[in-house]
Design a protein around this motif. Structure first.
Motif, PDB file in Angstrom:
ATOM      1  N   ARG A  20       0.832  -1.209   0.000  1.00  0.00           N
ATOM      2  CA  ARG A  20       0.000   0.000   0.000  1.00  0.00           C
ATOM      3  C   ARG A  20       0.870   1.264   0.000  1.00  0.00           C
ATOM      4  O   ARG A  20       0.588   2.242  -0.673  1.00  0.00           O
ATOM      5  N   GLN A  21       1.936   1.213   0.828  1.00  0.00           N
ATOM      6  CA  GLN A  21       2.815   2.383   0.883  1.00  0.00           C
ATOM      7  C   GLN A  21       3.428   2.661  -0.475  1.00  0.00           C
ATOM      8  O   GLN A  21       3.532   3.806  -0.906  1.00  0.00           O
ATOM      9  N   LEU A  22       3.837   1.606  -1.156  1.00  0.00           N
ATOM     10  CA  LEU A  22       4.458   1.791  -2.467  1.00  0.00           C
ATOM     11  C   LEU A  22       3.436   2.278  -3.499  1.00  0.00           C
ATOM     12  O   LEU A  22       3.762   3.024  -4.418  1.00  0.00           O
ATOM     13  N   ALA A  23       2.202   1.850  -3.313  1.00  0.00           N
ATOM     14  CA  ALA A  23       1.153   2.266  -4.252  1.00  0.00           C
ATOM     15  C   ALA A  23       0.795   3.731  -4.050  1.00  0.00           C
ATOM     16  O   ALA A  23       0.210   4.366  -4.927  1.00  0.00           O
ATOM     17  N   ASP A  24       1.125   4.270  -2.891  1.00  0.00           N
ATOM     18  CA  ASP A  24       0.840   5.681  -2.621  1.00  0.00           C
ATOM     19  C   ASP A  24       1.952   6.607  -3.104  1.00  0.00           C
ATOM     20  O   ASP A  24       1.835   7.828  -2.988  1.00  0.00           O
ATOM     21  N   LEU A  25       3.036   6.040  -3.599  1.00  0.00           N
ATOM     22  CA  LEU A  25       4.164   6.863  -4.044  1.00  0.00           C
ATOM     23  C   LEU A  25       4.231   6.915  -5.568  1.00  0.00           C
ATOM     24  O   LEU A  25       4.270   5.874  -6.224  1.00  0.00           O
ATOM     25  N   GLU A 737      -5.659  -4.896   3.681  1.00  0.00           N
ATOM     26  CA  GLU A 737      -5.092  -3.703   3.045  1.00  0.00           C
ATOM     27  C   GLU A 737      -4.619  -4.015   1.625  1.00  0.00           C
ATOM     28  O   GLU A 737      -4.836  -3.253   0.691  1.00  0.00           O
ATOM     29  N   GLU A 738      -3.984  -5.158   1.459  1.00  0.00           N
ATOM     30  CA  GLU A 738      -3.498  -5.530   0.122  1.00  0.00           C
ATOM     31  C   GLU A 738      -4.636  -5.829  -0.838  1.00  0.00           C
ATOM     32  O   GLU A 738      -4.598  -5.466  -2.006  1.00  0.00           O
ATOM     33  N   LEU A 739      -5.636  -6.513  -0.306  1.00  0.00           N
ATOM     34  CA  LEU A 739      -6.765  -6.870  -1.153  1.00  0.00           C
ATOM     35  C   LEU A 739      -7.428  -5.614  -1.703  1.00  0.00           C
ATOM     36  O   LEU A 739      -7.815  -5.552  -2.872  1.00  0.00           O
ATOM     37  N   ARG A 740      -7.520  -4.606  -0.871  1.00  0.00           N
ATOM     38  CA  ARG A 740      -8.142  -3.355  -1.298  1.00  0.00           C
ATOM     39  C   ARG A 740      -7.404  -2.715  -2.473  1.00  0.00           C
ATOM     40  O   ARG A 740      -7.983  -1.934  -3.220  1.00  0.00           O
ATOM     41  N   LEU A 741      -6.139  -3.033  -2.604  1.00  0.00           N
ATOM     42  CA  LEU A 741      -5.379  -2.499  -3.737  1.00  0.00           C
ATOM     43  C   LEU A 741      -5.869  -3.069  -5.058  1.00  0.00           C
ATOM     44  O   LEU A 741      -5.658  -2.507  -6.121  1.00  0.00           O
ATOM     45  N   PHE A 742      -6.467  -4.232  -4.988  1.00  0.00           N
ATOM     46  CA  PHE A 742      -6.769  -4.966  -6.226  1.00  0.00           C
ATOM     47  C   PHE A 742      -8.243  -5.022  -6.564  1.00  0.00           C
ATOM     48  O   PHE A 742      -8.612  -5.541  -7.598  1.00  0.00           O
ATOM     49  N   ILE A 743      -9.092  -4.549  -5.669  1.00  0.00           N
ATOM     50  CA  ILE A 743     -10.522  -4.626  -5.968  1.00  0.00           C
ATOM     51  C   ILE A 743     -11.091  -3.218  -5.997  1.00  0.00           C
ATOM     52  O   ILE A 743     -10.490  -2.298  -5.448  1.00  0.00           O
ATOM     53  N   ASP A 744     -12.213  -3.051  -6.666  1.00  0.00           N
ATOM     54  CA  ASP A 744     -12.753  -1.697  -6.731  1.00  0.00           C
ATOM     55  C   ASP A 744     -13.533  -1.376  -5.456  1.00  0.00           C
ATOM     56  O   ASP A 744     -13.744  -2.225  -4.597  1.00  0.00           O
TER      57      ASP A 744
END
Ligand code: ADP
Ligand code: MG
Length: 754
Positions: A20-25, A737-744
């Protein structure tokens, strides 16, 4: 990176860098990435550091296998890392024009000397291989005028001359290393590059390097015990091993771990979705047995002119136990074309009717809905349901058909019958989903050819059970498909559904004899077979070429072909026409004429693909067959061979393209939809299968549904175990938290609402 040091994840205490942190950068936080590099990365759909570290190498080149030019041996295969010194593209042979065979010649050098590289018919190489580029060349060594040469080698460009100037980060790390270290034994990671080559593999590699260096150790959502059990390396080792392995031995374990993560996240979403559906469910406990006589379903099965196949009986058994249980059924019935899914569906619908509820069967096209209505009426003929308002206390079971073609008066009557419960079974198209359709009590819903419907449409039919006031119950849902997909692929795509497979054909079927005809001479076989079969009382389909994106052009070409055939190869036969641009009434007239034998040949577009059942049809001719996919050809072929008599399918195509050849040969070799599904998956990859249902970021990048079967199964069992022990996922904050990265957002809301 400028954000604070890794912190423990919410809800769990897993230290380390979180995805998640990496996805925010944004990628621009990296030193080597400025505005223009960011634009180039966007072309690869890389916007965040997370996107970058999940941009995996396309392949790895083992530097220990690389030799220098002086070590090359004529006649052997070898790999060389060399710099391009000269690029020449001699003009094509005189008189051949611009389309003649092109030739691109390179001189390349490494520490060991100079080599000639020649490409034939790859004119674009002249643009790809600019002077100063560093690349790996794989191929067989030949000699040309005393110099070593490779002809049409495989090439991976590692670096471009402008790469170093453009890249401030290249002073350290891989920048210098690539050139010098050519035979130093390192592993080269080759990344997918941008179309125009503005970002080379080496440049991307350096960006990934920086990202991984600065990310440090990763938080791992799988603890040691679970990793050991599944033979998985930890996540930090996985990212390092895929991007910058110290030896080739590290690559596969790394890929395996990351592929497992992809599959596991997907399974987790599917298993959770199922869990939530069950939690919210208000199911119906259906009546599946009677002590005072036989049930409607039993009467129906007993009355069939044939015995159920073992596979059909098993399928009915699955349905009976689902329907008797308090949770609503969500089941997928897979069965090849002609395997007899309709009777299984009708059995389910009748169990719904037994307890005073209603059944609905939805099909994707009018032709199919109408045909189902005819079939269902025939199958349930003679069955009666209890009705205290009549003298006898019972009345005939009532079946209605509702499509957009249903006339206004009939439609009103059907709407009334559905609302007051006097229509027991409704067969229809999307017309069943309109607001005016209100059920008295929808007990069982069946969706045929489910892939033709969207998720919302399936949900809309299910929601009909709750009714306008939302007080009703959830109907049991059976979705059917005649486009089988391999079992592990089905787990990935339909992991939120239970699954039943009908893997057996009714007895007495003969496989459709399938031939690929390439030349006009061969094609004549098809037409003579059509004439012969019509002569002995059978009928034939001719499917016209698919015209992508234009129904109108497709219709026109079918019309022209029908006229042509009627005057030429099929002169004297009664040739009819069916295409998507015809008025519904004309379509029905053509189908009916073909069904009852007033037409011998039906020239059609793919409107006949699904479900059309005309047992007397014994020949299928498919023109330009290379334009169709395997699944579609198999569906089309399934329109014949539906009686016990011999039947033929002719695939007409002069194409020599390798992929088309593989497809047409597969069709010739097998009539088993499951076998063909495997071939299809192998040829087309997972994208197409997943595309239908899994959108967005959950796309699998490393997992391969065919070769990673064991991983799919392991990921699924772990997901089931985990959701079973922690349905709310309270103890698994990092995974959530990770799952939320991949689903709408909608899906997240549904899975994690509380
Ligand atoms: P599909 O699975 O493609 O929908 P259908 O349900 O249309 O297949 O069945 C194909 C044909 O096989 C129909 O004509 C049907 O009546 C017949 N059929 C179904 N089950 C059996 C059986 N057990 N024995 C013989 N014929 C059967
Ligand atoms: Mg069917």
């Amino acid at each position: 990176m400028t954000e604070p040091a890794p912190t423990p994840a919410a809800g769990g205490a897993v230290p380390g860098r979180r995805l998640r942190q990496l996805a925010d950068l944004a990628v621009t936080v990296l030193r080597g990435v400025g505005e223009s590099a960011a634009r180039d990365l966007a072309e690869l759909e890389i916007e965040t550091v997370f996107d970058l570290v999940t941009h995996y190498p396309r392949r790895h080149i083992d530097g220990t296998r690389i030799v220098t030019v002086d070590q090359l041996v004529e006649g052997e295969k070898a790999a060389v890392v060399a710099t391009v010194r000269r690029v020449g593209a001699p003009p094509g042979r005189p008189g051949r024009g611009r389309r003649g065979p092109s030739r691109v010649e390179l001189d390349v050098v490494d520490r060991g000397g100079r080599m000639k590289v020649t490409f034939f018919n790859q004119a674009w190489r002249a643009r790809q291989m600019t002077v100063g580029s560093l690349a790996v060349f794989f191929g067989s060594v030949t000699s040309f005028r005393g110099a070593v040469q490779m002809v049409n080698p495989t090439v991976e460009v590692l670096q471009r001359p402008d790469d170093i100037e453009a890249d401030p980060a290249s002073g350290d790390g891989r920048g210098g290393e690539v050139g010098e270290g050519a035979s130093a034994g390192r592993i080269y990671s080759v990344y997918p590059m941008t179309e125009k080559g503005s970002l080379t593999s080496a440049r991307i590699g350096r960006m990934v390097d920086e990202a991984l260096d600065r990310a440090g150790a990763f938080a791992d959502p799988l603890d040691r015990k679970i990793r050991d059990r599944h033979g998985l390396v930890d996540r930090t080792a996985a990212f390092a091993g895929i991007h910058r392995p110290a030896s080739m031995d590290e690559v596969e374990p790394a890929r395996r771990r990351l592929a497992f993560d992809e599959l596991f996240r997907l399974q987790l979403a599917l298993v959770l979705r199922r869990q939530r559906l069950h939690e919210d469910a208000r199911g119906i406990v259906h009546t599946t047995t009677r002590t005072d006589g036989s049930t409607l379903m039993e009467q129906f099965v007993d009355g069939l002119p044939f015995a159920l196949t073992a596979a059909q009986a098993r399928a009915v058994g699955d349905l009976v136990s689902d329907l008797a249980a308090p949770l609503p059924m969500h089941r997928l019935l897979q069965g090849d074309v002609g395997s007899g899914k309709t009777v299984v569906a009708v059995a389910a619908l009748l169990i719904g009717v037994e307890g005073g509820h209603q059944g609905a069967l939805m099909a994707p096209t009018e032709v199919l809905a109408e045909q189902h209505a005819v079939e269902v009426r025939r199958l349930v003929d003679g069955l009666v349901v209890a009705d205290p308002t009549t003298l006898a206390g019972e009345r005939p079971l009532r079946v209605a058909l509702l499509t957009s073609r249903t006339g206004a008066a009939d439609r009103t009557a059907i709407h009334e019958g559905l609302a007051d419960g006097t229509v027991d079974l409704i067969v229809g198209t999307h017309a069943l989903l309109t607001d005016r359709v209100v059920f008295h009590s929808l007990g069982v819903a069946v969706i045929d050819e489910q892939h033709r419907f969207g998720v919302e449409q399936r949900a809309a039919l299910r929601d009909k059970g709750r009714g306008v006031d939302g007080q009703g119950s959830d109907p049991d849902l059976l979705v059917m498909t005649a486009t089988p997909i391999p079992r592990t692929a089905a787990m990935v795509v339909f992991g939120d559904l239970d699954m039943t497979v009908i893997d057996e054909m009714p007895p007495g079927r003969q496989p459709v004899v399938t031939s690929w005809l390439r030349t006009p001479l061969e094609v004549e076989q098809a037409w003579s077979r059509v004439r012969e079969q019509v002569g002995s009382g059978h009928r034939a389909f001719v499917v016209c070429p698919l015209v992508e994106g234009s129904d109108r052009v497709e219709a026109a070409s079918a019309t022209a072909e029908a006229e042509r055939l009627a005057e030429d190869e099929l002169a004297g036969l009664r040739v009819g026409l069916l295409h998507g641009q015809m008025k519904p009434a004309d379509k029905e007239r053509a189908m009916e004429a073909f069904r009852n034998g007033a037409l011998d040949v039906l020239v059609a577009t793919t409107v006949i693909e699904v479900g059309v059942d005309i047992p007397d049809a014994s020949v299928m001719v498919i023109e330009d067959a290379d334009r169709f996919g395997i699944a579609q050809l198999h569906q089309l072929r399934g329109r014949v061979g539906r009686s016990g008599e011999p039947s033929w399918c002719f695939l007409l195509s002069g194409s020599g393209a390798p992929e088309a050849t593989a497809r047409l040969q597969a069709l010739e070799a097998s009539t088993d939809g499951f076998v063909l599904a495997d071939v299809d998956l192998e040829l087309r990859g997972e994208g197409t299968i997943l595309g239908a249902r899994q959108k967005g970021r959950s796309d699998l990048k490393l997992a391969r549904l065919l070769s990673d079967r064991d991983l799919v199964i392991e990921a699924r069992s772990l997901a089931i175990e985990l959701v079973g022990s922690d349905p709310l996922m309270d103890g698994h904050g990092l995974l959530v938290e990770e799952l939320r990265l991949f689903i709408d957002d909608d899906e997240a809301e549904f899975l994690f609402k509380s």
